[in-house]
Design a protein around this motif. Structure first.
Motif, PDB file in Angstrom:
ATOM      1  N   GLN A  55       0.835  -1.209   0.000  1.00 34.11           N
ATOM      2  CA  GLN A  55       0.000   0.000   0.000  1.00 34.11           C
ATOM      3  C   GLN A  55       0.865   1.254   0.000  1.00 34.11           C
ATOM      4  N   LEU A  56       1.957   1.209   0.759  1.00 31.27           N
ATOM      5  CA  LEU A  56       2.850   2.367   0.827  1.00 31.27           C
ATOM      6  C   LEU A  56       3.502   2.623  -0.524  1.00 31.27           C
ATOM      7  N   TRP A  57       3.893   1.556  -1.224  1.00 26.91           N
ATOM      8  CA  TRP A  57       4.483   1.711  -2.556  1.00 26.91           C
ATOM      9  C   TRP A  57       3.495   2.430  -3.479  1.00 26.91           C
ATOM     10  N   HIS A  58       2.226   1.991  -3.431  1.00 27.71           N
ATOM     11  CA  HIS A  58       1.200   2.605  -4.269  1.00 27.71           C
ATOM     12  C   HIS A  58       1.041   4.087  -3.925  1.00 27.71           C
ATOM     13  N   GLN A  59       1.098   4.417  -2.626  1.00 28.30           N
ATOM     14  CA  GLN A  59       0.963   5.814  -2.213  1.00 28.30           C
ATOM     15  C   GLN A  59       2.176   6.635  -2.651  1.00 28.30           C
ATOM     16  N   LEU A  60       3.360   6.037  -2.579  1.00 31.23           N
ATOM     17  CA  LEU A  60       4.570   6.751  -2.993  1.00 31.23           C
ATOM     18  C   LEU A  60       4.530   7.090  -4.480  1.00 31.23           C
ATOM     19  N   GLU A  61       3.955   6.193  -5.284  1.00 31.18           N
ATOM     20  CA  GLU A  61       3.856   6.450  -6.723  1.00 31.18           C
ATOM     21  C   GLU A  61       2.974   7.656  -7.013  1.00 31.18           C
ATOM     22  N   SER A  62       2.035   7.939  -6.105  1.00 34.08           N
ATOM     23  CA  SER A  62       1.115   9.064  -6.306  1.00 34.08           C
ATOM     24  C   SER A  62       1.643  10.353  -5.681  1.00 34.08           C
ATOM     25  N   ALA A  63       2.705  10.247  -4.872  1.00 30.97           N
ATOM     26  CA  ALA A  63       3.241  11.434  -4.198  1.00 30.97           C
ATOM     27  C   ALA A  63       3.829  12.400  -5.217  1.00 30.97           C
ATOM     28  N   GLU A  64       3.632  13.694  -4.974  1.00 30.23           N
ATOM     29  CA  GLU A  64       4.071  14.715  -5.916  1.00 30.23           C
ATOM     30  C   GLU A  64       5.225  15.562  -5.413  1.00 30.23           C
ATOM     31  N   SER A  65       5.655  15.368  -4.160  1.00 27.03           N
ATOM     32  CA  SER A  65       6.757  16.165  -3.615  1.00 27.03           C
ATOM     33  C   SER A  65       7.545  15.333  -2.614  1.00 27.03           C
ATOM     34  N   SER A  66       8.784  15.769  -2.343  1.00 26.56           N
ATOM     35  CA  SER A  66       9.617  15.068  -1.367  1.00 26.56           C
ATOM     36  C   SER A  66       9.016  15.190   0.027  1.00 26.56           C
ATOM     37  N   GLU A  67       8.344  16.310   0.318  1.00 25.89           N
ATOM     38  CA  GLU A  67       7.706  16.485   1.622  1.00 25.89           C
ATOM     39  C   GLU A  67       6.590  15.465   1.822  1.00 25.89           C
ATOM     40  N   GLU A  68       5.830  15.212   0.753  1.00 27.75           N
ATOM     41  CA  GLU A  68       4.750  14.231   0.829  1.00 27.75           C
ATOM     42  C   GLU A  68       5.313  12.828   1.027  1.00 27.75           C
ATOM     43  N   ILE A  69       6.442  12.531   0.372  1.00 27.92           N
ATOM     44  CA  ILE A  69       7.094  11.233   0.545  1.00 27.92           C
ATOM     45  C   ILE A  69       7.551  11.064   1.987  1.00 27.92           C
ATOM     46  N   ASP A  70       8.192  12.103   2.553  1.00 26.28           N
ATOM     47  CA  ASP A  70       8.645  12.038   3.946  1.00 26.28           C
ATOM     48  C   ASP A  70       7.475  11.794   4.890  1.00 26.28           C
ATOM     49  N   GLN A  71       6.365  12.459   4.639  1.00 27.47           N
ATOM     50  CA  GLN A  71       5.195  12.318   5.498  1.00 27.47           C
ATOM     51  C   GLN A  71       4.649  10.894   5.443  1.00 27.47           C
ATOM     52  N   LEU A  72       4.632  10.314   4.236  1.00 24.54           N
ATOM     53  CA  LEU A  72       4.146   8.942   4.089  1.00 24.54           C
ATOM     54  C   LEU A  72       5.036   7.958   4.840  1.00 24.54           C
ATOM     55  N   LEU A  73       6.352   8.117   4.690  1.00 24.20           N
ATOM     56  CA  LEU A  73       7.287   7.192   5.330  1.00 24.20           C
ATOM     57  C   LEU A  73       7.258   7.336   6.852  1.00 24.20           C
ATOM     58  N   GLN A  74       7.151   8.568   7.323  1.00 21.92           N
ATOM     59  CA  GLN A  74       7.142   8.785   8.769  1.00 21.92           C
ATOM     60  C   GLN A  74       5.841   8.321   9.417  1.00 21.92           C
ATOM     61  N   SER A  75       4.763   8.280   8.636  1.00 23.71           N
ATOM     62  CA  SER A  75       3.474   7.861   9.199  1.00 23.71           C
ATOM     63  C   SER A  75       3.505   6.411   9.657  1.00 23.71           C
ATOM     64  N   LEU A  76       4.444   5.612   9.121  1.00 27.54           N
ATOM     65  CA  LEU A  76       4.566   4.210   9.531  1.00 27.54           C
ATOM     66  C   LEU A  76       4.907   4.077  11.013  1.00 27.54           C
ATOM     67  N   TRP A  77       5.661   5.047  11.534  1.00 26.53           N
ATOM     68  CA  TRP A  77       6.241   4.912  12.866  1.00 26.53           C
ATOM     69  C   TRP A  77       5.485   5.703  13.936  1.00 26.53           C
ATOM     70  N   GLN A  78       4.327   6.213  13.601  1.00 30.69           N
ATOM     71  CA  GLN A  78       3.640   7.100  14.537  1.00 30.69           C
ATOM     72  C   GLN A  78       2.919   6.353  15.668  1.00 30.69           C
ATOM     73  N   THR A  79       2.648   5.081  15.464  1.00 25.66           N
ATOM     74  CA  THR A  79       1.936   4.299  16.480  1.00 25.66           C
ATOM     75  C   THR A  79       2.862   3.244  17.057  1.00 25.66           C
ATOM     76  N   GLN A  80       3.108   3.302  18.365  1.00 22.87           N
ATOM     77  CA  GLN A  80       4.043   2.394  19.003  1.00 22.87           C
ATOM     78  C   GLN A  80       3.599   0.942  18.883  1.00 22.87           C
ATOM     79  N   GLU A  81       2.264   0.707  18.917  1.00 20.47           N
ATOM     80  CA  GLU A  81       1.743  -0.654  18.900  1.00 20.47           C
ATOM     81  C   GLU A  81       2.026  -1.366  17.571  1.00 20.47           C
ATOM     82  N   THR A  82       2.224  -0.589  16.520  1.00 12.85           N
ATOM     83  CA  THR A  82       2.433  -1.204  15.199  1.00 12.85           C
ATOM     84  C   THR A  82       3.898  -1.162  14.781  1.00 12.85           C
ATOM     85  N   GLN A  83       4.817  -1.042  15.732  1.00 12.78           N
ATOM     86  CA  GLN A  83       6.235  -0.888  15.380  1.00 12.78           C
ATOM     87  C   GLN A  83       6.773  -2.111  14.644  1.00 12.78           C
TER      88      GLN A  83
END
Length: 207
Positions: free
Chosen positions: A17-45
């Motif tokens: 799903q993340l790969w699909h979202q990265l393909e749609s990203a239009e800026s480096s800031e959006e890519i950073d936000q997508l990648l960082q969103s993975l680590w926002q919840t401790q329970e899903t580490q």
């Protein structure tokens, strides 16, 4: 479905799903936000670790696959360019041959085009050792190049003796590894080879 997302789906739905979202990203800031969103919840580490590492491995596999295809295309087009350059050289040689035979003059005119045979500026070829030439026709060049011995500087730094005017530092890198019993690398390697083989076959069919 893209081969990359299909491959990732076998090991990590989140990574796919993340790969699909990265393909749609239009800026480096959006890519950073997508990648960082993975680590926002401790329970899903644990899921984040797997998705992040799986994504990194798939990116490496894609790079290897595209590089292999690019190298094949470079070789293919290089052959075509060499052939065309050969044709052009034969065209020129034909004109020069007929000009030497007296069949074509130095300037030959058609209905729409003109072919002209010109002499290039003189080219000198030295057939002996340059040191044997008369002194007015010799040129002596002496060049001194000074470069830093970076290995010696780094070794001195390791021994606690920094060298003035230099800076020694250690870059950090990220290492992705598999837990025992996981053969994702083998699966991705096979898919990369299959993808390259299919591209090569299709290219030959088009020719």
């Amino acid at each position: 479905m893209h081969l990359a997302t299909a491959s990732l789906a076998q090991s990590s739905i989140n990574a796919a799903q993340l790969w699909h979202q990265l393909e749609s990203a239009e800026s480096s800031e959006e890519i950073d936000q997508l990648l960082q969103s993975l680590w926002q919840t401790q329970e899903t580490q644990e899921l984040a670790v797997d998705a992040h590492a799986d994504l990194a491995d798939q990116i490496d596999a894609e790079i290897a696959s595209i590089t292999a295809r690019m190298q094949y295309l470079i070789e293919l087009h290089s052959k075509a360019i060499n052939k065309l350059q050969g044709w052009k050289e034969r065209l020129d040689q034909t004109v020069l041959y007929f000009n030497e035979c007296g069949i074509l003059t130095s300037e030959t005119i058609g209905k729409h085009r003109r072919i002209t045979v010109k002499e290039n500026p003189p080219t000198c070829e030295v057939l002996i050792d340059p040191s044997l030439l008369p002194e007015p026709y010799r040129r002596v060049e002496t060049k001194t190049v000074t470069s830093a011995d970076k290995k010696a500087i780094a070794n001195a730094w390791k021994q606690g003796m920094p060298v003035d005017g230099t800076k020694v530092f250690c870059k950090r890198k990220v290492v992705y590894s598999l837990l025992p019993g996981n053969n994702l690398h083998s699966l991705q390697a096979n898919q990369t080879l299959e993808s390259f083989s299919e591209d090569k076959t299709q290219s030959k069919k088009r020719r």
